[in-house]
Write an enzyme that holds these catalytic residues in place. Structure first.
Site, PDB file in Angstrom:
ATOM      1  N   ILE A 131     -63.579  10.949   2.809  1.00 11.24           N
ATOM      2  CA  ILE A 131     -63.525  12.025   1.837  1.00 11.24           C
ATOM      3  C   ILE A 131     -62.062  12.450   1.715  1.00 11.24           C
ATOM      4  O   ILE A 131     -61.256  12.186   2.602  1.00 11.24           O
ATOM      5  CB  ILE A 131     -64.432  13.225   2.218  1.00 11.24           C
ATOM      6  CG1 ILE A 131     -64.094  13.752   3.621  1.00 11.24           C
ATOM      7  CG2 ILE A 131     -65.892  12.851   2.121  1.00 11.24           C
ATOM      8  CD1 ILE A 131     -64.948  14.960   4.031  1.00 11.24           C
ATOM      9  N   ASP A 132     -61.738  13.091   0.618  1.00 11.83           N
ATOM     10  CA  ASP A 132     -60.349  13.442   0.341  1.00 11.83           C
ATOM     11  C   ASP A 132     -59.810  14.455   1.347  1.00 11.83           C
ATOM     12  O   ASP A 132     -60.571  15.202   1.971  1.00 11.83           O
ATOM     13  CB  ASP A 132     -60.214  14.026  -1.067  1.00 11.83           C
ATOM     14  CG  ASP A 132     -60.588  13.029  -2.156  1.00 11.83           C
ATOM     15  OD1 ASP A 132     -60.431  11.824  -1.913  1.00 11.83           O
ATOM     16  OD2 ASP A 132     -61.040  13.470  -3.222  1.00 11.83           O
ATOM     17  N   LYS A 133     -58.497  14.500   1.446  1.00 14.40           N
ATOM     18  CA  LYS A 133     -57.797  15.411   2.361  1.00 14.40           C
ATOM     19  C   LYS A 133     -58.288  16.848   2.213  1.00 14.40           C
ATOM     20  O   LYS A 133     -58.579  17.524   3.196  1.00 14.40           O
ATOM     21  CB  LYS A 133     -56.292  15.325   2.093  1.00 14.40           C
ATOM     22  CG  LYS A 133     -55.440  16.380   2.804  1.00 14.40           C
ATOM     23  CD  LYS A 133     -53.969  16.157   2.498  1.00 14.40           C
ATOM     24  CE  LYS A 133     -53.088  17.257   3.074  1.00 14.40           C
ATOM     25  NZ  LYS A 133     -53.143  18.491   2.273  1.00 14.40           N
TER      26      LYS A 133
END
Length: 297
Positions: A131-133
């Site tokens: 998942i994104d930062k």
């Protein structure tokens, strides 16, 4: 490496950045260093490309990363001999890269989890999906290669459960719906993904949980796992995620990036075949923003 210019009229450094993995600044540096050729000739970054130009370039040698275990805060939701489930904090990158050599989820996993699968190599041990930062929430971690293969196959077959909660701009016209639109790298900005006719199939289901006039709380379920899928799909239908610096408007809710949380994760346990479902509460800043919207609306 080389490519042929399809449409002329733009600067060489921009065209190089848009058509390769190079950033605009690195493309500029490569051109100035004489490592880029147009039809076999060196050009300046401001050179205006012409349709049919053949641009050859070199990718810089990858930076060798020494991945170290780090005693970073890590919320382990579940762990056994095959799999772990973590609740990733917003702001934490999943695995190391030249821009983020340390302080990542992988660095924390190497410290807190004894065994990790090696299928994805030294940079991404145990990482089955990402998942994104600035997205918080649940991730499954494989602790051996056999578990990794089974979990990855289940993801590929779209059998895993992945539900997200998001705050989005606007008041959606329907209480629920399906967004089915292919996603690929943007032709205009290499850092972004976009709905593209030649992109990979992508499907997102959504249900509106609460409405706040200018914003809505939405539950989203992924059927596929394309890069930035939820962010791209919601922007595509005119309801970008609140706080999204890449796909959303500048005027938005104040936070620490997009208000997106991986709230539920379900999968078949690789050894027992038992269906396991995990939930993670919203981060504090997400919950506080929701309470403020409820109070003001």
């Amino acid at each position: 490496m080389e490519f042929k210019v399809k449409t002329g009229g733009e600067r060489l450094d921009k065209v190089l950045a848009d058509n390769t993995e190079l950033s605009r600044s690195l493309a500029n540096e490569q051109i100035k260093a004489g490592l880029v050729r147009v039809n076999g000739l060196a050009k300046k970054p401001r050179y205006t490309v012409v349709e049919g130009d053949i641009i050859s370039y070199q990718l810089p040698e990858p930076e060798v990363l020494d991945i170290q275990a780090e005693d970073l805060p890590l919320e382990l939701v579940y762990q056994d001999q095959d799999v772990a489930v973590v609740n990733k904090a917003q702001g934490m990158v999943v695995h190391p890269s030249p821009g983020h050599p340390s302080g990542t989820l992988v660095n924390a996993l190497l410290f807190h989890v004894k065994d990790l699968s090696g299928i994805n190599g030294v940079l991404r041990p145990g990482i089955v999906h990402r998942i994104d930062k600035d997205t918080s929430g649940l991730l499954m971690i494989a602790k051996n290669d056999q578990a990794h293969e089974k979990l990855a196959q289940e993801l590929k077959e779209k059998k895993s459960l992945r539900k997200y909660l998001a705050l989005v701009h606007g008041n959606l016209p329907s209480d629920k719906g399906v967004i089915e639109a292919p996603i690929g790298r943007s032709d205009k900005d290499r850092k972004k993904q976009a709905v593209q006719a030649n992109g990979k199939p992508a499907l997102t289901r959504f249900i509106v949980l609460e409405r706040f006039g200018d914003y809505s709380l939405v539950e989203l379920q992924l059927e596929t796992g394309r890069t930035h899928q939820i962010r791209v799909h919601m922007a595509y239908i005119g309801h970008p995620l609140a706080g999204d610096p890449l796909y959303g408007p500048k005027k938005t809710l104040k936070g620490r990036g997009q208000f997106l949380h991986a709230a539920q994760l379900g999968f078949t346990h690789p050894s027992t075949d038992e269906i396991r479902v995990f939930k993670a509460p919203l981060p504090e800043i997400f919950e506080e923003t929701l309470e403020r919207l409820r109070k003001d609306y």
